[in-house]
Design a protein around this motif. Structure first.
Motif: not given
Length: 657
Positions: A222-238, A241-252
């Motif tokens: 999926v490409q921007s501006p659309s998004y799925d859980w994998g896209r959200l995980l990719s955008e917030n994985l970095n 350490y600073t905001a683990p809830a935002a990074a891990l929520a799509p994976g959960v």
């Protein structure tokens, strides 16, 4: 009494209940998520970018200040839709690819197996990446890539399941009727393997969801501006350490959805395993797989065996007087040292309206003889005959459509197990009408009326109700009657009954035997009955053919048989039948030894090792099948006719029990 609903409810495990609740939650989220949280998920607030969890934003915000919880909840719709589409594409392509080879010929199936083995050997993930690159980056490319990558595994599973079904009696019957390959596949094969395929598909949705999320994570989905859980995980994985809830929520979310579908699949698998009807749907041989070839040998002299012993010349009947003529019939299978003949030179003529029985021990070749006549010898068997005619017509001389019409309408086959002879996925009415629709060209309504008449003819009560039922809803006797009714949908000149009473109790056996006799009288159809029980055969038939080791050893009228057989093997079979007046203090009569295996066939008489009258000539020379005193017999030392005693045992001792 326990109801069906309570039985099914008792099979549902807590895992299945949790899976069902989870699926309901996911569906509600996919439907209502974008509606409820869509605005918050797309609202830009740069001033609040990359914030941590707060009362306003429970999971924080992304780099553009959009609420992460709203985006995760809204992404459920696209994530689930893509997973379902990819699964549907892969399963549909795989099922068609896996089922179609089962209705192809031998060469077509081998070519398919080679191609499919090559496709399965290629890593699925690597194949998906290659296809995604070729198809183009985006959601469409990812769905197509994963569908193509999973299709070979579906095809292999479908092929394995379909192969177990394609050899069933009802599939063989459909082949004889001339059912097209597509109809055979869609109507007779796929419905009977649907249960395990549905279970596999349910399990596959979870895996497909993870795979699609992985492609989106790598930037191929999926490409921007659309998004799925994998896209959200990719955008917030970095921000792990600073905001683990935002990074891990799509994976959960991905993990939870995958567990839900796995729980549903496991629950469905357990339900199928505990359901006898479903298991039966997923548990005889291909039509005319042995090619009937004409040999140069003419009909042997034994074809004139049915002449009376009046001393006068018997008139030779015309071809129209026979329902079946078979001369020098042989069935062979490939062996380590060449062809192994399981049926050897059988010659048999059955007049119109005549009732003939074939008896013998297991492995004597009686069933294979009947299958060869009906064109149902399994691969890689080869059928040869000097002459084969059904109702005066030679199947080998006809084109394929005419051949199917002859075998499908002029010949009726009643198998031993009626449960396996009917398609468990179709109602009785649809199965009974197929022959008349295909060969007689009757419209559905008229064919249904004819089927009701035939069920009434074989004394099935409430025919209209029975036609709306599935085979498992009928008793064994009712199914056997329905099988006979199916054979009467055309105008059969010959009814082949292969052990029609073996799987039934004694009372129902008598009813079926009487029914066959009444049909013979009413329709004039000849009956060729195969059984290991000589007493059942003598109660119906006018003539008995005794087979041993693939050959006919005696062909005798029932009256002469009861007065005293000439062949020692026939005599031993009669002696082994207990009677009400038998001495219960004496052990049951048995035949010592065992029949020879096809690979161990002796050069002389096959019965010689078990015969108390065998001589050196019997062990070295095979006796020919000759006419003697109005019967055909293959024996160097035939016994003189004498009456059996009242216990059913003859005066000749056959050896120790």
């Amino acid at each position: 009494m326990t109801t069906h609903s309570s039985r099914y409810a008792s099979r549902i495990r807590p895992t299945g209940m949790m899976g069902a609740l989870g699926l309901l939650l996911l569906l509600s989220l996919a439907i209502a998520g974008p509606v409820i949280w869509g605005a918050d998920a797309s609202h830009l607030d740069v001033a609040a970018a990359q914030q941590g969890p707060s009362a306003r934003h429970l999971l924080g915000t992304d780099s553009l200040g959009r609420d992460m919880l709203a985006r995760v909840l809204s992404a459920a719709r696209l994530s689930l839709i893509l997973a379902v589409l990819a699964t549907a594409l892969g399963s549909a392509a795989g099922v068609l690819l896996g089922a179609f080879p089962t209705v192809l010929g031998r060469r077509g199936r081998r070519a398919w197996e080679s191609a499919m083995n090559t496709a399965i050997a290629f890593p699925a993930l690597l194949l998906a990446l290659c296809v995604a690159t070729v198809a183009g980056v985006g959601a469409t490319g990812a769905v197509v890539a994963l569908g193509i990558a999973t299709a070979p595994n579906y095809a292999r599973l479908t092929y394995t399941l379909a192969s177990s079904v394609s050899g069933s009696d009802y599939v063989s019957a459909a082949r004889i009727l001339g059912v097209s390959r597509w109809r055979l596949m869609l109507r007779h094969i796929l419905p009977n393997i649907a249960d395990p395929l549905i279970v596999t598909t349910t399990l596959q949705v979870g895996g497909m969801l993870i795979a699609l999320s992985g492609l989106s994570f790598l930037g191929l989905g999926v490409q921007s501006p659309s998004y799925d859980w994998g896209r959200l995980l990719s955008e917030n994985l970095n921000r792990i350490y600073t905001a683990p809830a935002a990074a891990l929520a799509p994976g959960v979310a991905i993990v939870i959805a995958g567990l839900v579908f796995n729980a549903l699949g496991e629950s469905a698998a357990a339900l199928v395993r505990s359901d006898p009807a479903a298991a039966a749907r997923t548990a005889r041989p291909r039509w005319f797989s042995g090619v009937l070839r004409r040999t140069t040998a003419g009909p042997p002299q034994a074809a004139t065996a049915r002449q009376e012993t009046t001393g006068q010349e018997t008139a030779v009947p015309t071809a129209d007087a026979y329902a079946l003529r078979v001369h020098d019939l042989s069935v062979a299978f490939p062996g380590p040292a060449g062809p192994v003949h399981t049926v050897r030179g059988v010659t048999l003529d059955v007049g119109r309206g005549e009732r003939v029985g074939i008896v013998g021990e297991s492995g004597s070749g009686k069933t294979l003889t009947a299958l060869a006549i009906a064109g149902l010898v399994p691969q890689p068997g080869r059928v040869t005959a000097g002459l084969m005619e059904i109702a005066g017509r030679d199947p080998a001389s006809l084109r394929a459509p005419e051949q199917r019409r002859l075998l499908g309408s002029m010949t009726a086959v009643v198998f031993q197990d009626p449960q396996s002879s009917f398609n468990p996925a179709l109602k009785m009415g649809r199965q009974l009408t197929e022959a008349s629709e295909v060969h007689l060209g009757l419209p559905r309504a008229k064919a249904m009326r004819l089927a009701q008449d035939r069920l009434h003819q074989v004394r099935v009560p409430n025919p209209a109700i029975r036609m709306a039922q599935y085979p498992h809803e009928l008793s064994g006797g009712m199914r056997q009657r329905a099988m006979i009714a199916m054979g009467l949908m055309g105008e059969p000149a010959l009814i082949i009954a292969d052990e029609p009473t073996t799987a039934l109790d004694v009372t129902v056996q008598e009813q079926i035997v009487r029914l066959l006799g009444r049909i013979n009288e009413d329709t004039g159809a000849a009956i060729l009955m195969i059984s290991h029980d000589i007493s059942v055969v003598t109660s119906l038939c006018q003539r008995v053919v005794v087979m041993y080791a693939g050959r006919i050893v005696e062909d005798i009228g029932v009256t002469s048989l009861l007065e005293g057989p000439a062949h020692p093997y026939t005599e031993a079979l009669l002696a082994a039948v207990p009677h009400m007046t038998s001495d219960r203090d004496q052990p049951l009569a048995t035949i010592p030894g065992r029949p020879p295996q096809p690979l161990e066939m002796p050069c002389g008489c096959a019965f010689a090792p078990r015969c108390p009258f065998a001589s050196d000539q019997c062990r070295s020379e095979q006796p020919p099948l000759e006419v003697r005193d109005g019967r055909r017999i293959a024996c160097w030392h035939p016994r003189p006719p004498f009456p059996a005693d009242r216990t059913g045992t003859t005066t000749t001792k056959m050896g120790p029990a």
